[in-house]
Design an enzyme around this catalytic site. Structure first.
Site, PDB file in Angstrom:
ATOM      1  N   LYS A 121     -62.136  66.266  41.644  1.00 55.71           N
ATOM      2  CA  LYS A 121     -63.144  67.148  42.206  1.00 55.71           C
ATOM      3  C   LYS A 121     -62.501  68.336  42.897  1.00 55.71           C
ATOM      4  O   LYS A 121     -63.167  69.301  43.255  1.00 55.71           O
ATOM      5  CB  LYS A 121     -63.991  66.386  43.241  1.00 55.71           C
ATOM      6  CG  LYS A 121     -64.640  65.150  42.698  1.00 55.71           C
ATOM      7  CD  LYS A 121     -65.292  64.335  43.864  1.00 55.71           C
ATOM      8  CE  LYS A 121     -65.640  62.955  43.375  1.00 55.71           C
ATOM      9  NZ  LYS A 121     -66.050  62.081  44.485  1.00 55.71           N
ATOM     10  N   GLY A 122     -61.204  68.247  43.118  1.00 59.69           N
ATOM     11  CA  GLY A 122     -60.496  69.229  43.945  1.00 59.69           C
ATOM     12  C   GLY A 122     -60.633  70.674  43.514  1.00 59.69           C
ATOM     13  O   GLY A 122     -60.656  71.575  44.342  1.00 59.69           O
TER      14      GLY A 122
ATOM     15  N   GLU B  86     -56.279  73.939  38.523  1.00 64.99           N
ATOM     16  CA  GLU B  86     -55.931  72.833  39.419  1.00 64.99           C
ATOM     17  C   GLU B  86     -55.985  73.285  40.871  1.00 64.99           C
ATOM     18  O   GLU B  86     -55.684  74.435  41.190  1.00 64.99           O
ATOM     19  CB  GLU B  86     -54.510  72.335  39.101  1.00 64.99           C
ATOM     20  CG  GLU B  86     -54.463  70.983  38.428  1.00 64.99           C
ATOM     21  CD  GLU B  86     -54.795  69.802  39.334  1.00 64.99           C
ATOM     22  OE1 GLU B  86     -55.665  69.918  40.218  1.00 64.99           O
ATOM     23  OE2 GLU B  86     -54.182  68.748  39.142  1.00 64.99           O
TER      24      GLU B  86
ATOM     25  N   ASP C  54     -48.501  68.842  43.265  1.00 70.47           N
ATOM     26  CA  ASP C  54     -47.607  68.181  44.213  1.00 70.47           C
ATOM     27  C   ASP C  54     -46.406  67.651  43.434  1.00 70.47           C
ATOM     28  O   ASP C  54     -45.415  68.351  43.253  1.00 70.47           O
ATOM     29  CB  ASP C  54     -48.385  67.071  44.932  1.00 70.47           C
ATOM     30  CG  ASP C  54     -47.567  66.390  46.008  1.00 70.47           C
ATOM     31  OD1 ASP C  54     -46.413  66.784  46.213  1.00 70.47           O
ATOM     32  OD2 ASP C  54     -48.081  65.456  46.639  1.00 70.47           O
TER      33      ASP C  54
ATOM     34  N   PHE D 201     -49.692  67.592  54.161  1.00 69.29           N
ATOM     35  CA  PHE D 201     -50.950  67.264  53.499  1.00 69.29           C
ATOM     36  C   PHE D 201     -52.032  68.210  54.005  1.00 69.29           C
ATOM     37  O   PHE D 201     -52.204  68.380  55.214  1.00 69.29           O
ATOM     38  CB  PHE D 201     -51.345  65.811  53.755  1.00 69.29           C
ATOM     39  CG  PHE D 201     -52.417  65.325  52.830  1.00 69.29           C
ATOM     40  CD1 PHE D 201     -52.100  64.849  51.567  1.00 69.29           C
ATOM     41  CD2 PHE D 201     -53.752  65.364  53.213  1.00 69.29           C
ATOM     42  CE1 PHE D 201     -53.094  64.422  50.692  1.00 69.29           C
ATOM     43  CE2 PHE D 201     -54.757  64.932  52.344  1.00 69.29           C
ATOM     44  CZ  PHE D 201     -54.420  64.467  51.089  1.00 69.29           C
ATOM     45  N   VAL D 202     -52.753  68.827  53.073  1.00 64.87           N
ATOM     46  CA  VAL D 202     -53.763  69.819  53.454  1.00 64.87           C
ATOM     47  C   VAL D 202     -55.142  69.419  52.931  1.00 64.87           C
ATOM     48  O   VAL D 202     -55.254  68.656  51.974  1.00 64.87           O
ATOM     49  CB  VAL D 202     -53.392  71.234  52.936  1.00 64.87           C
ATOM     50  CG1 VAL D 202     -52.128  71.740  53.611  1.00 64.87           C
ATOM     51  CG2 VAL D 202     -53.236  71.241  51.413  1.00 64.87           C
TER      52      VAL D 202
ATOM     53  N   ASP E 250     -59.455  67.125  49.595  1.00 61.98           N
ATOM     54  CA  ASP E 250     -60.053  66.145  50.496  1.00 61.98           C
ATOM     55  C   ASP E 250     -59.036  65.214  51.131  1.00 61.98           C
ATOM     56  O   ASP E 250     -57.902  65.095  50.666  1.00 61.98           O
ATOM     57  CB  ASP E 250     -61.025  65.263  49.718  1.00 61.98           C
ATOM     58  CG  ASP E 250     -60.296  64.294  48.784  1.00 61.98           C
ATOM     59  OD1 ASP E 250     -59.449  64.777  48.002  1.00 61.98           O
ATOM     60  OD2 ASP E 250     -60.550  63.081  48.851  1.00 61.98           O
TER      61      ASP E 250
ATOM     62  N   ARG F 232     -63.825  68.713  51.854  1.00 59.55           N
ATOM     63  CA  ARG F 232     -63.800  69.591  50.679  1.00 59.55           C
ATOM     64  C   ARG F 232     -64.562  70.880  50.936  1.00 59.55           C
ATOM     65  O   ARG F 232     -64.304  71.903  50.320  1.00 59.55           O
ATOM     66  CB  ARG F 232     -64.432  68.890  49.473  1.00 59.55           C
ATOM     67  CG  ARG F 232     -63.683  67.666  48.967  1.00 59.55           C
ATOM     68  CD  ARG F 232     -64.257  67.229  47.613  1.00 59.55           C
ATOM     69  NE  ARG F 232     -63.865  65.881  47.247  1.00 59.55           N
ATOM     70  CZ  ARG F 232     -62.729  65.548  46.628  1.00 59.55           C
ATOM     71  NH1 ARG F 232     -61.848  66.501  46.339  1.00 59.55           N
ATOM     72  NH2 ARG F 232     -62.460  64.307  46.306  1.00 59.55           N
TER      73      ARG F 232
HETATM   74  P1  IMP Z   1     -49.608  65.399  41.640  1.00 62.05           P
HETATM   75  O1  IMP Z   1     -49.919  64.615  40.398  1.00 62.05           O
HETATM   76  O2  IMP Z   1     -48.659  64.678  42.538  1.00 62.05           O
HETATM   77  O3  IMP Z   1     -49.159  66.812  41.366  1.00 62.05           O
HETATM   78  O4  IMP Z   1     -50.930  65.399  42.490  1.00 62.05           O
HETATM   79  C1  IMP Z   1     -51.873  66.363  42.340  1.00 62.05           C
HETATM   80  C2  IMP Z   1     -53.210  65.917  42.866  1.00 62.05           C
HETATM   81  O5  IMP Z   1     -53.083  65.166  44.082  1.00 62.05           O
HETATM   82  C3  IMP Z   1     -54.030  67.131  43.223  1.00 62.05           C
HETATM   83  O6  IMP Z   1     -54.801  67.556  42.138  1.00 62.05           O
HETATM   84  C4  IMP Z   1     -54.862  66.657  44.392  1.00 62.05           C
HETATM   85  O7  IMP Z   1     -56.057  66.081  43.931  1.00 62.05           O
HETATM   86  C5  IMP Z   1     -54.015  65.598  45.051  1.00 62.05           C
HETATM   87  N1  IMP Z   1     -53.283  66.178  46.214  1.00 62.05           N
HETATM   88  C6  IMP Z   1     -51.980  66.494  46.279  1.00 62.05           C
HETATM   89  N2  IMP Z   1     -51.648  67.009  47.463  1.00 62.05           N
HETATM   90  C7  IMP Z   1     -52.792  67.032  48.200  1.00 62.05           C
HETATM   91  C8  IMP Z   1     -53.098  67.489  49.539  1.00 62.05           C
HETATM   92  O8  IMP Z   1     -52.264  67.977  50.312  1.00 62.05           O
HETATM   93  N3  IMP Z   1     -54.395  67.333  49.927  1.00 62.05           N
HETATM   94  C9  IMP Z   1     -55.356  66.810  49.115  1.00 62.05           C
HETATM   95  N4  IMP Z   1     -55.111  66.392  47.857  1.00 62.05           N
HETATM   96  C10 IMP Z   1     -53.836  66.494  47.399  1.00 62.05           C
HETATM   97 MG    MG Z   2     -56.898  67.404  41.858  1.00 63.25          MG
END
Ligand code: IMP
Ligand code: MG
Length: 187
Positions: free
Chosen positions: A53-54, A109, A113, A162-163, A169, A175
């Site tokens: 949902k981000g 996206e 992360d 973490f944001v 969220d 959100r």
């Molecule tokens: P990745 O697979 O580790 O790159 O994670 C990406 C997903 O993790 C993002 O699309 C977000 O949904 C979630 N995410 C990563 N960092 C944060 C954060 O700081 N706050 C909230 N959601 C996060």
């Molecule tokens: Mg996401």
């Protein structure tokens, strides 16, 4: 609850910390990304794929700054659950409605992360016959990417905290903040 710069948070919570990207700065950058996409995809009709949902807020604002006959679709993949660390497990929870064959796809996206979500999506969507595949990420967390995904469009590179806000969220909350700020609660 006062945040950095004397700004009030939209939601009164002790878990909300310093401002990372203020609303006007965010909106200005989204417009720049939209202008870049408009120029790069001139004469084409890209398909924007938002990762739920981000990316919902980002998709809504970004798509309205792109002056092209684009189409939008959404996908949902499993991510963090209620924790603030990635599990590394990616699973499609809601798939696309639109056929990707021959399409110029832009994955939208919220934040990259580890990059695990994105590398999974890239592989999956490429295999469906897209003509081109690029990524537009609002936020990239500095220094933590485990895979070196090529990110064509990036809004902001942010420090390793973490944001929440603007779609992002913690346990489904925050959100609706129109900006991005640090989450200081217990992860
Ligand atoms: P990745 O697979 O580790 O790159 O994670 C990406 C997903 O993790 C993002 O699309 C977000 O949904 C979630 N995410 C990563 N960092 C944060 C954060 O700081 N706050 C909230 N959601 C996060
Ligand atoms: Mg996401």
């Amino acid at each position: 609850m006062a945040a950095e710069g004397g700004q009030e948070h939209l939601i009164d919570s002790p878990d909300l910390g310093e401002m990372v990207v203020a609303a006007p700065v965010l909106q200005a950058r989204v417009a720049e990304l939209g202008a870049a996409i408009t120029a790069d995809y001139a004469g084409r009709a890209p398909l924007l794929i938002g990762v739920l949902k981000g990316a919902a807020m980002f998709m809504a604002d970004l798509s309205r700054t792109i002056a092209l006959p684009l189409e939008i679709d959404f996908m949902a993949v499993s991510s963090y659950g209620h924790a603030t660390r990635t599990s590394g497990v990616v699973r499609i929870v809601k798939d696309l409605d639109i056929d990707l064959t021959g399409r110029d796809v832009i994955i939208v996206e919220d934040i990259v992360d580890s990059g695990l979500t994105l590398s999974y999506l890239r592989r999956t969507l490429q295999a469906r016959g897209a003509a081109s595949l690029e990524v537009c990420a609002l936020l990239v967390r500095e220094g933590l990417q485990k895979t070196d995904e090529e990110l064509r469009y990036v809004g902001f590179r942010i420090p390793p905290k973490f944001v929440v806000g603007y779609g992002l969220d913690f346990a489904e909350k925050y959100r609706n903040l129109p900006y991005v700020c640090v989450f200081e609660g217990d992860g």
